[in-house]
Motif scaffolding. Structure first.
Motif, short mmCIF file in Angstrom:
data_model
loop_
_atom_site.label_atom_id
_atom_site.label_comp_id
_atom_site.label_asym_id
_atom_site.label_seq_id
_atom_site.Cartn_x
_atom_site.Cartn_y
_atom_site.Cartn_z
N ALA A 19 0.82 -1.21 0.00
CA ALA A 19 0.00 0.00 0.00
C ALA A 19 0.85 1.26 0.00
CB ALA A 19 -0.93 0.00 1.21
N LYS A 20 2.07 1.19 0.55
CA LYS A 20 2.91 2.39 0.62
C LYS A 20 3.35 2.88 -0.75
CE LYS A 20 7.08 -0.41 1.41
NZ LYS A 20 8.16 -0.74 2.38
N TYR A 21 3.23 2.04 -1.77
CA TYR A 21 3.64 2.43 -3.11
C TYR A 21 2.50 3.00 -3.94
CZ TYR A 21 7.69 -0.52 -2.06
OH TYR A 21 8.81 -1.08 -1.49
N LEU A 22 1.28 2.94 -3.43
CA LEU A 22 0.11 3.29 -4.22
C LEU A 22 -0.68 4.39 -3.52
CD1 LEU A 22 -0.91 -0.37 -5.09
CD2 LEU A 22 0.09 1.29 -6.65
N PRO A 23 -1.52 5.13 -4.27
CA PRO A 23 -2.31 6.20 -3.65
C PRO A 23 -3.37 5.65 -2.73
CG PRO A 23 -2.92 5.89 -5.95
CD PRO A 23 -1.72 5.04 -5.73
N GLU A 24 -4.01 6.55 -1.99
CA GLU A 24 -5.08 6.14 -1.08
C GLU A 24 -6.26 5.56 -1.87
OE1 GLU A 24 -6.26 9.30 1.44
OE2 GLU A 24 -4.28 9.56 2.35
#
Length: 333
Positions: A19-24
């Motif tokens: 998730a840290k690599y992708l937007p909310e």
């Protein structure tokens, strides 16, 4: 579901590793008792590692292309068969895959290279699938009567609703949203089935000049948008909204011109003037109805509002054109 099992068992329910690599807006995991029970009894969960973005990378292109040609098939079966069996399918596959890969690279993460390779493989296999499906079809016909066009609008709304549900819950891994979306998805599915059954049972109907011009314009728009559609859609989000808007306007204008040349050929000056009045009235009413439909609900994804507004606005345009066509035909008699 397999991705959720993998995260629950291998990463303790914490999706931050990806998730840290992708937007909310991604990875709202379902972690209720049923899901956790499945995860606890699933053998060798570490083998589910490819479910992280890789499956999505393969399925996104066929999902988009199949949805697009399905809409075209509902409108004009013959045009669908010719398009799906032509080189344009390969052009669209290349165009869409380029856009998907560009987005992948913009959201660079440890899975990016794998995803790009998988998307290229999907770009080769998906056109072959569409060619095969087109060969199974018999030559279809145009569907442009009043009732058929209304059922077409209803069908497209229902399909779009289902696609957005799949997009949110599966492609963005938000399985926790499924409970809230399921009632609406079931309603959309029932509406879709009813609309397609009713459309198949309708006899071939005739349409007047105004309604024929709407159907012809839509037919040309779907054909012309086929290859650049995804580039226009993502241009809104990735820094080129004015270019995307200009491209969309050019395509719509070209489609309108081509449709009007076909529909108004041989019509007298008086009938063309009446058609113009019909068109202005229908577009004004459609714009008001569509705008009201968009403003009625605040949507998480702007595509949902656009879908609702376009569907209701199109239905209003079709209704105005059909009613005024019939009224003018009676006056002429």
């Amino acid at each position: 579901m397999l991705f959720t099992v993998y995260v629950l068992r291998v990463h303790g329910g914490d999706a931050s590793f990806v998730a840290k690599y992708l937007p909310e807006g991604w990875f709202a995991l379902a972690d209720g008792s049923t899901m956790r029970g499945l995860a606890e009894h699933f053998p060798r969960p570490e083998l589910l590692a490819p479910s992280v973005l890789r499956v999505q990378a393969f399925l996104e292109l066929p999902l988009v292309l199949l949805a697009y040609v399905t809409v075209l098939r509902w409108l004009d079966g013959g045009l669908y068969r010719r398009l799906a069996g032509s080189w344009l399918v390969w052009a669209a596959s290349v165009s869409y895959t380029f856009v998907f890969c560009t987005v992948e690279w913009d959201l660079h993460n440890p899975y990016t290279v794998d995803d790009i390779v998988i998307r290229v493989c999907s770009a080769v296999l998906t056109p072959l699938l569409l060619h095969w499906l087109a060969r199974q079809e018999e030559d279809g016909s145009e569907r442009s009567s009043f009732a058929q066009m209304l059922l077409f609008a209803v069908s497209v709304w229902a399909l779009g609703h289902l696609v957005l549900t799949v997009y949110d819950t599966a492609l963005l891994y938000n399985l926790a949203h499924l409970g809230g979306r399921l009632p609406g998805a079931l309603v959309a599915l029932c509406v879709l089935v009813a609309a397609r059954v009713a459309s198949a049972r309708l006899p071939a109907g005739e349409s007047g000049i105004a309604l024929s011009s709407v159907a012809g314009g839509l037919r040309w728009a779907l054909l012309l948008f086929f290859v650049p559609a995804l580039a226009v859609r993502y241009g809104v989000n990735f820094g080129t909204p004015f270019i995307a808007l200009a491209a969309a306007m050019v395509i719509c204008l070209t489609a309108a011109i081509r449709a009007l040349r076909e529909t108004l050929a041989g019509a007298g000056t008086a009938r063309i003037a009446l058609w113009a009045a019909q068109g202005v009235t229908a577009l004004a009413v459609g714009a008001v109805v569509g705008y009201a439909a968009v403003r009625m609900v605040t949507d998480k994804y702007y595509e949902a509002g656009l879908l609702r507004g376009a569907g209701t606005g199109f239905a209003a345009v079709v209704a105005i054109c059909a009613v005024t066509d019939r009224w003018l035909a009676r006056r002429a008699v």
